[in-house]
Design a protein around this motif. Sequence first.
Motif, PDB file in Angstrom:
ATOM      1  N   LYS A 175      30.007  25.950 -13.380  1.00  0.00           N
ATOM      2  CA  LYS A 175      31.258  25.217 -12.795  1.00  0.00           C
ATOM      3  C   LYS A 175      31.919  24.409 -13.984  1.00  0.00           C
ATOM      4  N   THR A 176      31.223  24.242 -15.241  1.00  0.00           N
ATOM      5  CA  THR A 176      31.677  23.309 -16.128  1.00  0.00           C
ATOM      6  C   THR A 176      31.915  23.937 -17.711  1.00  0.00           C
ATOM      7  N   VAL A 177      31.110  24.830 -17.832  1.00  0.00           N
ATOM      8  CA  VAL A 177      31.091  25.344 -19.161  1.00  0.00           C
ATOM      9  C   VAL A 177      32.278  26.024 -19.495  1.00  0.00           C
ATOM     10  N   GLU A 178      32.917  26.547 -18.656  1.00  0.00           N
ATOM     11  CA  GLU A 178      34.329  27.379 -18.874  1.00  0.00           C
ATOM     12  C   GLU A 178      35.271  26.637 -19.322  1.00  0.00           C
TER      13      GLU A 178
ATOM     14  N   SER B  45      34.859  22.763 -19.987  1.00  0.00           N
ATOM     15  CA  SER B  45      34.499  21.952 -21.099  1.00  0.00           C
ATOM     16  C   SER B  45      33.063  22.433 -21.759  1.00  0.00           C
ATOM     17  N   PRO B  46      32.948  22.862 -22.597  1.00  0.00           N
ATOM     18  CA  PRO B  46      31.881  23.597 -23.351  1.00  0.00           C
ATOM     19  C   PRO B  46      30.819  22.371 -23.732  1.00  0.00           C
ATOM     20  N   PRO B  47      29.680  22.559 -23.348  1.00  0.00           N
ATOM     21  CA  PRO B  47      28.509  21.602 -23.829  1.00  0.00           C
ATOM     22  C   PRO B  47      28.457  21.142 -25.389  1.00  0.00           C
ATOM     23  N   ASP B  48      28.255  19.957 -25.520  1.00  0.00           N
ATOM     24  CA  ASP B  48      28.226  19.711 -26.962  1.00  0.00           C
ATOM     25  C   ASP B  48      26.701  18.802 -27.049  1.00  0.00           C
ATOM     26  N   VAL B  49      26.198  18.295 -28.270  1.00  0.00           N
ATOM     27  CA  VAL B  49      25.110  17.352 -28.401  1.00  0.00           C
ATOM     28  C   VAL B  49      25.112  16.129 -27.755  1.00  0.00           C
ATOM     29  N   ARG B  50      26.577  15.784 -28.004  1.00  0.00           N
ATOM     30  CA  ARG B  50      26.959  14.279 -27.302  1.00  0.00           C
ATOM     31  C   ARG B  50      27.066  14.244 -25.805  1.00  0.00           C
ATOM     32  N   TRP B  51      27.476  15.209 -25.168  1.00  0.00           N
ATOM     33  CA  TRP B  51      27.711  15.383 -23.722  1.00  0.00           C
ATOM     34  C   TRP B  51      27.557  16.870 -23.330  1.00  0.00           C
ATOM     35  N   PHE B  52      27.497  16.926 -21.764  1.00  0.00           N
ATOM     36  CA  PHE B  52      27.339  18.181 -21.274  1.00  0.00           C
ATOM     37  C   PHE B  52      28.680  18.820 -20.857  1.00  0.00           C
ATOM     38  N   PHE B  53      29.674  18.138 -20.339  1.00  0.00           N
ATOM     39  CA  PHE B  53      30.920  18.100 -20.329  1.00  0.00           C
ATOM     40  C   PHE B  53      31.810  16.978 -20.178  1.00  0.00           C
ATOM     41  N   ARG B  54      32.999  17.061 -20.692  1.00  0.00           N
ATOM     42  CA  ARG B  54      33.893  15.777 -20.939  1.00  0.00           C
ATOM     43  C   ARG B  54      35.133  16.308 -20.225  1.00  0.00           C
ATOM     44  N   ASP B  55      35.618  15.609 -19.356  1.00  0.00           N
ATOM     45  CA  ASP B  55      36.965  15.755 -18.786  1.00  0.00           C
ATOM     46  C   ASP B  55      37.378  14.541 -18.204  1.00  0.00           C
ATOM     47  N   PRO B  56      38.414  14.044 -18.735  1.00  0.00           N
ATOM     48  CA  PRO B  56      38.928  12.578 -18.361  1.00  0.00           C
ATOM     49  C   PRO B  56      39.453  12.844 -16.743  1.00  0.00           C
ATOM     50  N   ASP B  57      39.844  13.810 -16.383  1.00  0.00           N
ATOM     51  CA  ASP B  57      40.192  13.944 -14.935  1.00  0.00           C
ATOM     52  C   ASP B  57      39.269  14.030 -13.884  1.00  0.00           C
ATOM     53  N   TYR B  58      37.743  14.188 -14.348  1.00  0.00           N
ATOM     54  CA  TYR B  58      36.660  14.533 -13.529  1.00  0.00           C
ATOM     55  C   TYR B  58      36.463  13.179 -12.708  1.00  0.00           C
TER      56      TYR B  58
END
Length: 540
Positions: A315-318, A320-333
Amino acid sequence: MRACHRRNVYCHGLCLKLTAYLTERFFTLAANSRQEAKIDLKKKENKEVTVMKFRIMLILISVMLTVPVAQAQEPLPQRTPETDAEALRLMRNDKFDLILPGAMRNNNVDMWIHVTRRGDPDPLALLFGSTYGYLVFTDLGDRIERAVFGGEGAVENIDIRSSADFARAIGPQGEGFRVSEEYGEEAGYIYVPYPREDPNIYNEFREFVAKRDPQSIAVNTSGWIVQSDGISHSEYLRLIKILGPDYSERIVSAEAVISDFVIGRTAREVAAQVEVLALARQTAKQRLSQVVPGKTTAGEIGARIYYSAVNAPDKTVETSPPDVRWFFRDPDYVLQRGDLFAGGGGPGGNYMGFGVDTKIHAYILREGETKVPDFLQRVFDKAIAGQWIMRDHMKVGMTAGESLEAMVNAMEEAGYIYTPFVNSRGLTPDGKHTLDYLLVQKALAGKGTDIAGFSIDNHSFGNVGMGNGVIGPSMSGFRPDTHHLKIQENHLFAFEYMVHMNIAERPGYPLCFNISNPQIVTSRGVEFIQPPNEEIYLIH
């Protein structure tokens, strides 16, 4: 609060009256004791006991008296532009008095010429103020001489100043200036030219340098550190022409001097860093306490999502691709129950350039939960343990490279796997991962849920960036250009690293914790100027 204040004042007044009465009784009793010369021993002993009781009572009353006074004090006022200006002046003056000599001598620099031009922003304006022309610092052996050929900005205790003609020639006025020819209604102006390239104008500076005959002249030009590259191309050419071929050949980059000058910390700078960290931590916890599951967005508190019980990777990788500092990052989430994240959104570097970079981890309890799920807590405990493993391997006098190597060895001996990343936000060809996260996935592929990978980014901190990147020794795999720099006394740094572990609840997507808290290295080792990461904040 006001009622409490009035009550304290009232009690304070009663204590004053009682103390006055008891004091008067005490001295009356003492006087009577001296007059009764022929009393028997027993009566005398009783009198002395009575006097002692009065003394004890006075002491108790004195203690009582101090309590209402302390309670009645109003809270200290907040910072003002005036107090900030005073603090900045203290920082600047101590920098020049205490840090500059070592920065020059440790790098074998006899003279430092800092060249600025009005209208062309200086990366070191925070420390120097608004200057133009040449600020010159010369090591005379017993002291560092300060000279200004132009405008000194905020630099105080100037030893030598240029002539007004030189200051105008090096300044922004152009090829000439106007002076008043007459006064009153008949006033007029005449134009007084002085070609900027006339060599006679700059003789005084050339002679100033020749008299001191420096063997090494540092100038703020650098292909490495932005903060050390403030001189413009035209100003550099002009300086070369003024100095002549002999002294021009002695020019070296001021990058080493500037680096040591910036990261060398005074007590007032450390105090400023501690203050902004404390304020940011309070603000972050206040914001976390106001989180309402299902309503508060990640952007409102600056949240980086590490794990979500209701949002699977598909549901998220499309988006907001995961990074070493977060799994997903979306200000509107919109934050949900079962979310694990770092956030709080405290204020940034708004106090004379000093930043925050503190990560507070939080978990929103699901219905029926009273604590963080065991599988999440296990990874967090493994992550924060790294603070105590690495703490003993950052010491004054070590280079950043030596410290990094010692920390990596210590972590590996403790059973962690080193998974250095390149700090790239670039994406894989399918766009579903950052390149850094892909490195972690590959390193942990086939490993169990009991194996932890780690990467380190213990970078220099404080007002080192000044909006232009990090300066100073950084114990980080992707900052090798700072590995030769030594850790100095009062070295402010972000104690930042990442720990990654596989979890059965999210196969193929390791859970990453970004641990980060600015701390300080002193001659005693790493000292905590704010609480380290020790717990996950629970949101009900």
